[in-house]
Design an enzyme around this catalytic site. Structure first.
Site, short mmCIF file in Angstrom:
data_model
loop_
_atom_site.label_atom_id
_atom_site.label_comp_id
_atom_site.label_asym_id
_atom_site.label_seq_id
_atom_site.Cartn_x
_atom_site.Cartn_y
_atom_site.Cartn_z
N ASP A 1 13.64 7.40 8.30
CA ASP A 1 12.66 7.64 9.37
C ASP A 1 12.75 6.54 10.42
OD1 ASP A 1 10.39 8.96 10.55
OD2 ASP A 1 9.08 7.40 9.75
N THR B 1 11.46 4.31 5.07
CA THR B 1 10.40 4.62 6.05
C THR B 1 9.76 3.31 6.53
OG1 THR B 1 8.71 4.80 4.30
CG2 THR B 1 9.79 6.85 5.00
N ALA B 2 10.42 2.16 6.26
CA ALA B 2 9.81 0.86 6.60
C ALA B 2 10.21 0.45 8.01
CB ALA B 2 10.22 -0.16 5.56
N ARG B 3 11.30 -0.26 8.14
CA ARG B 3 11.88 -0.60 9.44
C ARG B 3 13.39 -0.52 9.28
NH1 ARG B 3 7.67 0.34 11.22
NH2 ARG B 3 6.27 -0.98 12.46
N HIS C 1 11.20 8.40 13.45
CA HIS C 1 10.03 7.52 13.23
C HIS C 1 8.72 8.33 13.32
CE1 HIS C 1 8.61 3.07 13.47
NE2 HIS C 1 7.73 3.81 12.82
N GLY D 1 0.81 -1.21 0.00
CA GLY D 1 0.00 0.00 0.00
C GLY D 1 0.84 1.26 0.00
N ILE D 2 1.90 1.29 0.81
CA ILE D 2 2.73 2.51 0.91
C ILE D 2 3.51 2.71 -0.38
CG2 ILE D 2 4.62 3.65 2.17
CD1 ILE D 2 3.65 1.98 4.66
N GLU E 1 15.87 1.56 17.50
CA GLU E 1 15.21 2.79 17.97
C GLU E 1 15.01 2.72 19.48
OE1 GLU E 1 11.62 3.33 15.69
OE2 GLU E 1 12.69 3.05 13.82
#
Ligand SMILES: O=CC(=O)O
Length: 332
Positions: free
Chosen positions: A270, A244-246, A293, A166-167, A275
């Protein structure tokens, strides 16, 4: 007749009406513990006995730790549904849940716009090398001294999307508005309609021919460090990397090396491997545009995600079904 019990792991911040609706048909139980060891003791002591479904947030990992075999086996056998508020569910060992007959759901598509927007921001920021001058401006040094090298326009550049969910598909539409041409690699090739005509290429071709490589795939055992030194070596010199995933889909230490050698021209990130810790090499590198994030960090999207995850809980307790089961359990 007694109401079904629901375990709440993490706060409801926005969808208060939807949560009250749920609370009118279910008894909500919240843990009192604040760390994993106490949470497991609380569970084993029977505090959650009888719960049918659990709602959890990404940040509730600070209380429960990862949802792994140890944790799942401490939960009552009555628990049949786990509703994760988030698209990426790498904190959850789905196999362990399957083994214990727990059906997991996430919030796909609710996150698409906001994450793709942040992704586009990072693509532009990294291409234009905005970060170093933003740092210089705050240090009273205007654009920086010497001036930074000129950036690059997105127009005419090839954007390679790794993971066309989707992204990825949302990003494709946005990137085309900026004049980029889009190609992608995915486990399976999408229909022409779903891919919107983006060119399907092999993984190696994606690496070798993209000006900007965007990582939009979920983290799992097959995708951990999917981008590391051998993959950087196959890329164009000066490639732009955006994630921007992981964090762990990239080998962060290898990315730092590739930035330092100049193989990677710039990066927009991101997400990070550990993290909230960030590799010091990334913090030190002004060609890395860094966000903490914030892909889904908007009122509208956080609300949509909560509403979606609550809907999964509601369907679970009312009809034993889910709006969005994770793909690993689709046949369950
Ligand atoms: O990171 C955000 C999400 O997985 O929804």
């Amino acid at each position: 007749m007694s109401k079904p019990k629901v375990l709440l792991l993490g706060p409801i911040e926005h969808a208060h009406m939807e949560w009250s609706d749920l609370a009118s048909i279910a008894d909500v139980i919240e843990p009192t513990s604040t760390n994993r060891a106490d949470f497991i003791k609380e569970a084993q002591g029977g505090a959650f006995d009888g719960v049918v479904a659990a709602y959890r947030t990404f940040l509730s990992v600070s209380v429960t730790g990862l949802i792994d075999e140890e944790l799942v086996s401490s939960l009552p056998k009555s628990l049949k549904f786990l509703s994760h508020n988030g698209a990426g569910y790498d904190q959850i060992d789905v196999n362990a849940c399957t083994k214990h007959d727990i059906r997991v759901s996430n919030t796909p598509s609710a996150v698409d716009d906001a994450t793709a927007d942040a992704n586009m921001f990072l693509i532009l920021g990294a291409l234009r090398n905005f970060n170093s001058s933003m740092v210089a401006l705050r240090a009273g040094d205007w654009k920086g001294n010497p001036n930074p090298p000129l950036g690059h326009d997105p127009q005419g550049k090839v954007l390679g999307i790794l993971g066309m969910g989707g992204i990825g598909r949302n990003l494709k539409i946005k990137a085309e508005v900026f004049g980029m041409s889009v190609q992608y690699y995915n486990r399976t090739q999408l229909s022409e309609e779903l891919s919107g005509g983006a060119k399907y290429v092999s993984f190696d071709e994606l690496l070798a021919t993209s000006d900007v490589l965007s990582l939009n795939l979920p983290l799992n055992k097959n995708t951990r460090h999917i981008i590391s030194t051998p993959e950087f070596e196959k890329m164009k010199d000066g490639v732009v990397i955006v994630n921007t995933a992981r964090g762990a889909v990239i080998d962060e230490a290898a990315l730092v090396e590739a930035l330092n050698s100049g193989k990677v021209g710039s990066a927009g990130l991101d997400v990070y491997e550990e993290e909230p810790k960030i590799h010091p090499g990334l913090v030190a590198c002004e060609r890395a545009m860094l966000l903490p994030h914030m892909g889904t960090w908007t009122v509208e999207t956080q609300t949509k995600m909560e509403v979606w995850a609550i809907e999964n809980v509601k369907m679970a307790v009312q009809s034993g079904t889910l709006k969005s089961p994770v793909w690993e359990q689709k046949g369950m």
